[in-house]
Design an enzyme around this catalytic site. Structure first.
Site, PDB file in Angstrom:
ATOM      1  N   GLY A  11       1.037  -1.171   0.079  1.00  0.00           N
ATOM      2  CA  GLY A  11      -0.112   0.177   0.124  1.00  0.00           C
ATOM      3  C   GLY A  11       1.098   1.444   0.241  1.00  0.00           C
ATOM      4  N   PRO A  12       2.033   1.480  -1.711  1.00  0.00           N
ATOM      5  CA  PRO A  12       2.544   2.001  -0.273  1.00  0.00           C
ATOM      6  C   PRO A  12       2.399   3.792  -1.199  1.00  0.00           C
ATOM      7  CG  PRO A  12       3.281   0.954  -2.276  1.00  0.00           C
ATOM      8  CD  PRO A  12       2.330   0.749  -2.034  1.00  0.00           C
ATOM      9  N   GLY A  14      -1.190   4.986  -0.500  1.00  0.00           N
ATOM     10  CA  GLY A  14      -1.556   4.822   0.650  1.00  0.00           C
ATOM     11  C   GLY A  14      -0.993   6.120   1.974  1.00  0.00           C
ATOM     12  N   MET A  16      -0.797   5.656   4.602  1.00  0.00           N
ATOM     13  CA  MET A  16       0.376   5.461   5.742  1.00  0.00           C
ATOM     14  C   MET A  16       1.038   5.018   5.199  1.00  0.00           C
ATOM     15  SD  MET A  16      -1.336   5.819   8.748  1.00  0.00           S
ATOM     16  CE  MET A  16      -0.306   4.489   9.581  1.00  0.00           C
ATOM     17  N   ARG A  39      -0.381  -1.158  -8.786  1.00  0.00           N
ATOM     18  CA  ARG A  39       0.375  -0.980  -9.839  1.00  0.00           C
ATOM     19  C   ARG A  39       1.350  -0.515 -10.059  1.00  0.00           C
ATOM     20  NH1 ARG A  39      -3.206   5.121 -10.106  1.00  0.00           N
ATOM     21  NH2 ARG A  39      -5.349   4.642  -8.525  1.00  0.00           N
ATOM     22  N   ALA A 126      -1.643  -4.560  14.912  1.00  0.00           N
ATOM     23  CA  ALA A 126      -1.846  -3.314  16.056  1.00  0.00           C
ATOM     24  C   ALA A 126      -2.896  -2.440  15.295  1.00  0.00           C
ATOM     25  CB  ALA A 126      -0.864  -2.622  16.205  1.00  0.00           C
ATOM     26  N   HIS A 156     -12.909   9.931  12.722  1.00  0.00           N
ATOM     27  CA  HIS A 156     -11.798   9.909  11.688  1.00  0.00           C
ATOM     28  C   HIS A 156     -12.332  10.775  10.721  1.00  0.00           C
ATOM     29  CE1 HIS A 156     -10.586   6.088  13.857  1.00  0.00           C
ATOM     30  NE2 HIS A 156      -9.197   6.518  13.344  1.00  0.00           N
ATOM     31  N   LYS A 160     -12.302   7.015   5.569  1.00  0.00           N
ATOM     32  CA  LYS A 160     -11.890   5.544   6.076  1.00  0.00           C
ATOM     33  C   LYS A 160     -13.525   5.191   5.932  1.00  0.00           C
ATOM     34  CE  LYS A 160     -11.488   4.003  10.567  1.00  0.00           C
ATOM     35  NZ  LYS A 160     -10.254   3.094  10.303  1.00  0.00           N
ATOM     36  N   THR A 167      -9.467   1.142  16.612  1.00  0.00           N
ATOM     37  CA  THR A 167      -9.348   1.387  17.972  1.00  0.00           C
ATOM     38  C   THR A 167      -9.785   1.247  18.746  1.00  0.00           C
ATOM     39  OG1 THR A 167      -7.302   2.429  16.945  1.00  0.00           O
ATOM     40  CG2 THR A 167      -7.695   3.082  18.956  1.00  0.00           C
TER      41      THR A 167
END
Ligand code: NAP
Length: 267
Positions: A11-12, A14, A16, A39, A126, A156, A160, A167
């Protein structure tokens, strides 16, 4: 010097994922060895718009990625559907998953734990990597021993996909483990609009707010006669998650099971 920890990031592109790529590149003890994207097959990470300079390859096929690349840790910040597949594959290939993606079920987590233990492989899932959020969860569990009446409000950004947040679910589990069971509110309470009272967890409620401008926030309210205790955490920047991500990448190397929740690793 000890060998560097070789890291794949899924997910580079995205929000996060980008932050994680920068963190891994910044940390001298880590080496970014590949990214798994939807992609850009065959490109280098540095060729993807907005990502920092890196020659590490980009894959779109997880099997090819995990068989071509020698890696120690697989960090996932994608979607529940993709994260579920990625985590399972990473364990099968003997690469330790560090999963921040929310929306995995307890059944998924138990299945991954059994798989990891069979291979004596470390794994970390986590719901929140921010140290302050982990403390907020711990403090909420402490308070739940003394206050039976509690409501969780998580807030959020509006991109999302899952609700309630991972959490909030984790906080609810921690509270449920110590709280004396009670159905809160008036016994004849009626919702005039569906969902008005939020999601029901063993008689207490979780409310999810989604608004542009927010990042990740949660407050846990405990009420008793004549008093209210509010425990609140705010992530104003995704950098708040990165010390936990760094810690998880290092710690997963020493585990031989799956740990769910960073609070189980912190003293
Ligand atoms: P995001 O900006 O929407 O990024 C998700 C990325 O995953 C997108 O780039 C998407 O690619 C990619 N993706 C989806 N399916 C994929 C696949 N099969 N293979 C590779 N990449 C895939 O979301 P985010 O804000 O970064 O959040 C990601 C996850 O982390 C969410 O589950 C979120 O709840 C969670 N999260 C966890 C923490 C924590 O501390 N644990 C903190 C914040 C967020 P496309 O652009 O092509 O769709």
């Amino acid at each position: 010097m000890a060998d560097k920890i070789k890291v794949i990031v899924a997910g580079p592109r995205g929000k996060m994922g980008r932050e994680t790529i920068a963190t891994v590149l910044d940390e001298p003890r880590f080496e970014l060895v590949a990214a798994l994207d939807r992609r850009h097959e065959g490109k280098r990470i540095g060729e993807i718009a907005g990502l920092p300079e890196s020659d590490a390859p980009v894959y779109t096929d997880i099997d090819r990625c995990l068989s071509d690349i020698e890696a120690d840790v697989f960090v996932d910040f994608t979607t529940p559907e993709a994260g579920r597949i990625h985590t399972e594959k990473a364990i099968r290939y003997g690469v330790r998953p560090v999963v921040g993606t929310s929306g995995l079920s307890m059944e998924d987590i138990e299945r991954f734990r059994a798989m990891a233990e069979e291979k004596r492989l470390g794994a970390i899932v986590a719901p929140n990597f921010a140290i302050g959020a982990v403390l907020m969860m711990k403090f909420s569990q402490m308070a739940a021993r003394y206050f039976q009446d509690v409501e969780i409000i998580e807030l959020h950004h509006d991109q999302k996909r899952d609700a309630p947040s991972g959490t909030a679910i984790k906080t609810a589990e921690l509270i449920r483990a110590v709280r004396e069971r009670k159905r809160q509110g008036h016994p004849e309470e009626k919702e005039l609009i569906d969902g008005a009272r939020g999601a029901d967890v063993d008689g207490f409620r979780i409310h999810s707010v989604r608004l542009p401008g927010l990042i990740a926030h949660q407050q846990v309210l405990f009420g008793s006669s004549g008093e209210l205790l509010t425990i609140r955490h705010d992530s104003f920047d995704r950098k708040s998650f990165m010390s936990g991500v760094r810690y998880a990448i290092e710690t997963v190397m020493k585990l031989e099971t799956l740990v769910y929740g960073l609070e189980n690793l912190l003293e």
